[in-house]
Motif scaffolding. Sequence first.
Motif, PDB file in Angstrom:
ATOM      1  N   LEU A 148       1.600   6.608  -6.922  1.00 19.82           N
ATOM      2  CA  LEU A 148       0.408   7.277  -7.452  1.00 19.82           C
ATOM      3  C   LEU A 148       0.399   8.752  -7.074  1.00 19.82           C
ATOM      4  CD1 LEU A 148      -2.337   4.552  -6.873  1.00 19.82           C
ATOM      5  CD2 LEU A 148      -1.547   5.471  -9.062  1.00 19.82           C
ATOM      6  N   ILE A 149       0.775   9.056  -5.836  1.00 18.17           N
ATOM      7  CA  ILE A 149       0.765  10.451  -5.383  1.00 18.17           C
ATOM      8  C   ILE A 149       1.774  11.276  -6.177  1.00 18.17           C
ATOM      9  CG2 ILE A 149       1.398  11.937  -3.441  1.00 18.17           C
ATOM     10  CD1 ILE A 149       0.066   9.868  -1.601  1.00 18.17           C
ATOM     11  N   LEU A 150       2.919  10.683  -6.506  1.00 17.55           N
ATOM     12  CA  LEU A 150       3.924  11.411  -7.278  1.00 17.55           C
ATOM     13  C   LEU A 150       3.428  11.698  -8.702  1.00 17.55           C
ATOM     14  CD1 LEU A 150       7.210   9.652  -6.112  1.00 17.55           C
ATOM     15  CD2 LEU A 150       6.381  11.937  -5.516  1.00 17.55           C
ATOM     16  N   GLN A 151       2.432  10.946  -9.156  1.00 17.22           N
ATOM     17  CA  GLN A 151       1.899  11.178 -10.504  1.00 17.22           C
ATOM     18  C   GLN A 151       0.629  12.026 -10.498  1.00 17.22           C
ATOM     19  OE1 GLN A 151       1.324   7.237 -11.989  1.00 17.22           O
ATOM     20  NE2 GLN A 151       3.506   6.835 -12.298  1.00 17.22           N
ATOM     21  N   GLY A 186      -0.766  13.522  -7.463  1.00 15.87           N
ATOM     22  CA  GLY A 186      -0.944  14.309  -6.254  1.00 15.87           C
ATOM     23  C   GLY A 186      -1.715  13.526  -5.211  1.00 15.87           C
ATOM     24  N   TYR A 187      -1.839  14.123  -4.046  1.00 15.90           N
ATOM     25  CA  TYR A 187      -2.506  13.428  -2.934  1.00 15.90           C
ATOM     26  C   TYR A 187      -4.024  13.424  -3.120  1.00 15.90           C
ATOM     27  CZ  TYR A 187      -4.167  12.561   1.822  1.00 15.90           C
ATOM     28  OH  TYR A 187      -4.818  12.064   2.922  1.00 15.90           O
ATOM     29  N   ALA A 188      -4.609  14.585  -3.325  1.00 16.33           N
ATOM     30  CA  ALA A 188      -6.061  14.657  -3.502  1.00 16.33           C
ATOM     31  C   ALA A 188      -6.481  13.920  -4.775  1.00 16.33           C
ATOM     32  CB  ALA A 188      -6.525  16.111  -3.556  1.00 16.33           C
ATOM     33  N   GLY A 189      -5.606  13.875  -5.751  1.00 16.07           N
ATOM     34  CA  GLY A 189      -5.911  13.209  -7.004  1.00 16.07           C
ATOM     35  C   GLY A 189      -5.762  11.702  -6.951  1.00 16.07           C
ATOM     36  N   THR A 190      -5.316  11.204  -5.816  1.00 13.78           N
ATOM     37  CA  THR A 190      -5.158   9.760  -5.636  1.00 13.78           C
ATOM     38  C   THR A 190      -6.230   9.250  -4.687  1.00 13.78           C
ATOM     39  OG1 THR A 190      -2.765   9.914  -5.960  1.00 13.78           O
ATOM     40  CG2 THR A 190      -3.601   7.935  -4.884  1.00 13.78           C
ATOM     41  N   SER A 191      -7.208   8.533  -5.207  1.00 13.88           N
ATOM     42  CA  SER A 191      -8.282   8.016  -4.350  1.00 13.88           C
ATOM     43  C   SER A 191      -7.871   6.671  -3.765  1.00 13.88           C
ATOM     44  CB  SER A 191      -9.563   7.859  -5.152  1.00 13.88           C
ATOM     45  OG  SER A 191      -9.464   6.766  -6.033  1.00 13.88           O
ATOM     46  N   ILE A 217       0.841  -1.200   0.000  1.00 15.63           N
ATOM     47  CA  ILE A 217       0.000   0.000   0.000  1.00 15.63           C
ATOM     48  C   ILE A 217       0.877   1.253   0.000  1.00 15.63           C
ATOM     49  CG2 ILE A 217      -1.655   1.346   1.352  1.00 15.63           C
ATOM     50  CD1 ILE A 217      -2.848  -1.290   2.336  1.00 15.63           C
ATOM     51  N   LEU A 218       1.880   1.260   0.862  1.00 18.88           N
ATOM     52  CA  LEU A 218       2.769   2.419   0.945  1.00 18.88           C
ATOM     53  C   LEU A 218       3.473   2.664  -0.381  1.00 18.88           C
ATOM     54  CD1 LEU A 218       4.338   1.925   4.495  1.00 18.88           C
ATOM     55  CD2 LEU A 218       2.821   3.770   3.764  1.00 18.88           C
ATOM     56  N   GLN A 219       3.981   1.595  -0.948  1.00 16.65           N
ATOM     57  CA  GLN A 219       4.754   1.710  -2.195  1.00 16.65           C
ATOM     58  C   GLN A 219       3.896   2.217  -3.350  1.00 16.65           C
ATOM     59  OE1 GLN A 219       6.611  -2.043  -3.267  1.00 16.65           O
ATOM     60  NE2 GLN A 219       6.523  -1.493  -5.455  1.00 16.65           N
ATOM     61  N   GLU A 220       2.742   1.602  -3.533  1.00 20.26           N
ATOM     62  CA  GLU A 220       1.894   1.978  -4.660  1.00 20.26           C
ATOM     63  C   GLU A 220       1.290   3.370  -4.487  1.00 20.26           C
ATOM     64  OE1 GLU A 220       1.486   0.696  -7.528  1.00 20.26           O
ATOM     65  OE2 GLU A 220       2.687  -1.092  -7.158  1.00 20.26           O
ATOM     66  N   SER A 221       0.886   3.681  -3.254  1.00 22.67           N
ATOM     67  CA  SER A 221       0.278   4.993  -3.029  1.00 22.67           C
ATOM     68  C   SER A 221       1.312   6.089  -3.223  1.00 22.67           C
ATOM     69  CB  SER A 221      -0.336   5.064  -1.634  1.00 22.67           C
ATOM     70  OG  SER A 221       0.648   4.878  -0.649  1.00 22.67           O
ATOM     71  N   LYS A 222       2.546   5.825  -2.841  1.00 22.38           N
ATOM     72  CA  LYS A 222       3.613   6.801  -3.071  1.00 22.38           C
ATOM     73  C   LYS A 222       3.771   7.068  -4.568  1.00 22.38           C
ATOM     74  CE  LYS A 222       8.641   7.155  -2.847  1.00 22.38           C
ATOM     75  NZ  LYS A 222       9.878   6.467  -2.383  1.00 22.38           N
ATOM     76  N   LEU A 281      -6.397   0.771  -4.186  1.00 24.87           N
ATOM     77  CA  LEU A 281      -6.827  -0.622  -4.041  1.00 24.87           C
ATOM     78  C   LEU A 281      -6.799  -1.353  -5.377  1.00 24.87           C
ATOM     79  CD1 LEU A 281      -9.797  -0.076  -1.583  1.00 24.87           C
ATOM     80  CD2 LEU A 281      -7.424  -0.671  -1.074  1.00 24.87           C
ATOM     81  N   GLU A 282      -7.130  -0.618  -6.425  1.00 26.31           N
ATOM     82  CA  GLU A 282      -7.076  -1.203  -7.763  1.00 26.31           C
ATOM     83  C   GLU A 282      -5.642  -1.642  -8.093  1.00 26.31           C
ATOM     84  OE1 GLU A 282      -8.533   0.276 -12.195  1.00 26.31           O
ATOM     85  OE2 GLU A 282      -9.072   1.440 -10.411  1.00 26.31           O
ATOM     86  N   LYS A 283      -4.697  -0.742  -7.811  1.00 23.48           N
ATOM     87  CA  LYS A 283      -3.285  -1.019  -8.135  1.00 23.48           C
ATOM     88  C   LYS A 283      -2.714  -2.152  -7.291  1.00 23.48           C
ATOM     89  CE  LYS A 283      -1.436   1.888 -11.239  1.00 23.48           C
ATOM     90  NZ  LYS A 283      -0.415   1.594 -12.261  1.00 23.48           N
TER      91      LYS A 283
END
Lengths: 205, 205
Positions: free
Chosen positions: B19-22, B24-29, B12-17, B34-36
Amino acid sequence: MARDGKPTRDKILQESKALILQNGYAGTSIDHILEKTALTKGAFFYHFKTKNDLAKALIEEFIRLDLSTMEAALKNTQDLKDKPLDRLLKFIQIFIDVLAGLKAPHPGCLYASFINESNLFDEEIKKDIAKTILTWRDNIEILMQNILEQYDMVIEEDLNSLADTFTVIFEGGFILSKSVNEPDLTAKQLRHLQNYLQILFVPKK
Amino acid sequence: MARDGKPTRDKILQESKALILQNGYAGTSIDHILEKTALTKGAFFYHFKTKNDLAKALIEEFIRLDLSTMEAALKNTQDLKDKPLDRLLKFIQIFIDVLAGLKAPHPGCLYASFINESNLFDEEIKKDIAKTILTWRDNIEILMQNILEQYDMVIEEDLNSLADTFTVIFEGGFILSKSVNEPDLTAKQLRHLQNYLQILFVPKK
DNA sequence: ATATTTGTACCGTCTAGTCTGTATAATTAA
DNA sequence: TTAATTATACAGACTAGACGGTACAAATAT
């Protein structure tokens, strides 16, 4: 006809820009913009078909302003065009003077905001940003090429990346400035760029 | 007991990181995360009470990693501690070597992502980021103070801001690198910092 | 009078977060 | 040794509200 809509449109652009620089694009909802501008959905969607339409308009206006300040700085230093090093130093000084007088950290750059959420935008927006960044590179590089007619470099280095340093300092400086809450941080970084150029270029013998 | 949950949490940490770098935080649901990761809400909210909890965990881990690479670079240059200028140059070189080998632009820095949406986060997170940035400043400033025992500066300038240049280049370099799609852009900027230091400091007579 | 500009009610979808249930594996106790 | 117990780890349906966007009436200025 009816009453003039331009003030409304401008208010939306202005407030949404400020909000995006604080919350990011996805973090800025249309309702939030309407709250700040004291407008309603009807007004918003009359001026912008979609939220992405607003993003495009914002970036385009930001780019126009960005390029015009660059051109203004070029013009303001034209009197030094046969002292090319002095010209570049003065070119940088113009921005230092603005940034050194800030009482709060600079709100930031929309390019950075958008690139940090780049997946949310279509290719056109990203292309426009990249093109503008490269315009800065090209124009500053020309100033440097002029320097090389009268000067040598103490350390050989491609002017390409040296020109980029100017923009890198802006983007990085804004981020640090906001984080550590030091309004003049970016100006100080630009001073280092001036120093670097001053000792990197030495008159040809 | 049950089976080990750490791999799940790490994923979760790895994938969310990423996604957020691509996006942003608000842009990452959370659904996107969970999909990733091919997980479900149950898994996510078992490991993180809220989305903001994830943000906090992400930043804390990022800071730990960041500080540990800084300390590693300090250790790797300890053999040069009585050649303080060479030490600082090598310190920078360590990062150049990493960044020059990239085949794609560096994904970016979470500090920048968070600062670009800073209003969405509580003060604690922002304080932690600022503190880390100032730790870089302090540590590099110490390296520079050591240099001043044997060298003079061609142009007098506070070491404070000179130390910041390192971090400024990273943050600004990453942004430009992503925009113009040039993976080695940041490495080239660090080379300029090396150049600057090399000609800024001259041996005392 | 009429085109332009704005207000307001509304819709479907997405969002973070909750709830209940279930599978897993270590622990306990006979 | 093994069956019952228990804490951990995860699945998936569900909810309330926020989201971007639409429809259309009302207001405004010429």
